[in-house]
Design a protein around this motif. Structure first.
Motif, PDB file in Angstrom:
ATOM      1  N   GLU A 122       4.406  15.080   7.991  1.00 46.32           N
ATOM      2  CA  GLU A 122       3.604  13.887   8.256  1.00 46.32           C
ATOM      3  C   GLU A 122       3.876  12.826   7.187  1.00 46.32           C
ATOM      4  O   GLU A 122       3.963  13.151   5.998  1.00 46.32           O
ATOM      5  CB  GLU A 122       2.117  14.239   8.219  1.00 46.32           C
ATOM      6  N   PRO A 123       4.007  11.565   7.564  1.00 43.58           N
ATOM      7  CA  PRO A 123       4.183  10.518   6.552  1.00 43.58           C
ATOM      8  C   PRO A 123       2.986  10.491   5.595  1.00 43.58           C
ATOM      9  O   PRO A 123       1.854  10.766   5.991  1.00 43.58           O
ATOM     10  CB  PRO A 123       4.239   9.230   7.390  1.00 43.58           C
ATOM     11  N   PHE A 124       3.251  10.179   4.345  1.00 47.96           N
ATOM     12  CA  PHE A 124       2.169  10.110   3.360  1.00 47.96           C
ATOM     13  C   PHE A 124       1.121   9.080   3.786  1.00 47.96           C
ATOM     14  O   PHE A 124      -0.070   9.252   3.529  1.00 47.96           O
ATOM     15  CB  PHE A 124       2.724   9.764   1.978  1.00 47.96           C
ATOM     16  N   SER A 125       1.582   8.006   4.428  1.00 44.73           N
ATOM     17  CA  SER A 125       0.634   6.978   4.868  1.00 44.73           C
ATOM     18  C   SER A 125      -0.338   7.548   5.899  1.00 44.73           C
ATOM     19  O   SER A 125      -1.532   7.202   5.906  1.00 44.73           O
ATOM     20  CB  SER A 125       1.389   5.790   5.466  1.00 44.73           C
ATOM     21  N   ALA A 126       0.154   8.429   6.782  1.00 39.47           N
ATOM     22  CA  ALA A 126      -0.711   9.046   7.781  1.00 39.47           C
ATOM     23  C   ALA A 126      -1.729   9.967   7.122  1.00 39.47           C
ATOM     24  O   ALA A 126      -2.909  10.008   7.502  1.00 39.47           O
ATOM     25  CB  ALA A 126       0.120   9.822   8.802  1.00 39.47           C
ATOM     26  N   LEU A 127      -1.280  10.696   6.104  1.00 35.98           N
ATOM     27  CA  LEU A 127      -2.195  11.580   5.368  1.00 35.98           C
ATOM     28  C   LEU A 127      -3.252  10.762   4.635  1.00 35.98           C
ATOM     29  O   LEU A 127      -4.419  11.149   4.574  1.00 35.98           O
ATOM     30  CB  LEU A 127      -1.412  12.445   4.389  1.00 35.98           C
TER      31      LEU A 127
END
Length: 260
Positions: free
Chosen positions: A213-218
């Motif tokens: 998962e992209p860090f931005s999504a997390l």
């Protein structure tokens, strides 16, 4: 795959971590030769592992090893490396930080197979992620044994990962700042540390879980709309935290690339 003889010019903390990782069963090397500098570390490793040999000097390490690791500080690297005689075709892996490949080749003054790598202390537990350049099957296999090897296709990729690796102290510095704030606000220090360390460990585990998962999504996942996490992230950004972090990484990259 097992290498018959590995040598380390320089016996500091990273050498110790790599030796411990390499000799975790099943061992990756039949013999490991370490230089006599940092005598305490060299003696400790030799006492603990029957396959570790303390060499007479750095040249002895080079002569006895199929794969030689240059694990020395950049401030003394030129003097140390220029004093050594390498065999044409010998595998040499430089762990010297912020040093140009061309400079290393000039200091070595032999037609060696040169690879650069950035191992981190976690290789001791075979959990390290290590950037290497240029891509190399044998060196990647060794660092895959110590965790995960990331083979960089260009020097730019390698330099960028080197800059990212400079975040380790800041990571712990953030944890310390939170612990200090908790103590100042009335929580016993030991309790704060006992809470913060597993919290950060769990977040890292989440980021490293399958799925990429992209860090931005997390970040969005953990920042409920109007919630406390969103508030801290917003304040951090508004008060210059993200800008300061970006500037720091830009500065480190400039240093690695020799621009300052």
């Amino acid at each position: 795959m097992k290498i018959d003889s590995i040598g380390f010019v320089g016996t500091g903390a990273i050498t110790e971590a790599m030796v411990r990782g390499l000799l975790t069963e099943p061992a990756y090397a039949s013999e490991i030769h370490v230089s006599p500098r940092s005598a305490h570390i060299a003696a400790t490793l030799a006492d603990e592992f029957a396959t570790v040999r303390i060499a007479k000097d750095n040249q002895d390490v080079v002569e006895r090893s199929d794969m030689v690791f240059l694990a020395i500080r950049p401030q003394v690297a030129e003097d140390v490396v220029r004093a050594l005689s390498f065999r044409n075709g010998q595998m040499v892996v430089s762990l010297v930080a912020a040093t140009e490949r061309q400079a290393l080749s000039e200091w070595i003054a032999a037609d060696v197979h040169l690879v650069q790598a950035i191992p981190l202390p976690f290789v001791a537990d075979r959990q390290g992620v290590t950037a290497i350049y240029p891509p190399d099957t044998a060196v990647a296999a060794l660092f895959d044994t110590l965790g995960t090897a990331v083979q960089c296709q260009s020097r730019k990729e390698y330099d960028l990962l080197a800059a990212a690796s400079a975040m380790m102290s800041t990571y712990f510095g953030i944890m310390e700042q939170v612990a200090v704030w908790l103590e100042r606000s009335g929580l016993e220090k030991a309790k704060g540390q006992a809470y913060i360390a597993p919290l950060f460990a769990s977040l890292a585990q989440k980021a490293n879980s399958p799925g990429n998962e992209p860090f931005s999504a997390l970040s969005r996942e953990f920042a409920t709309k109007g919630g406390l996490n969103e508030q801290v992230l917003s304040d951090f950004e508004k008060k210059g935290g993200l800008g300061a972090l970006t500037a720091a990484l830009d500065g480190v990259l400039a240093r690695i690339e020799g621009r300052n």
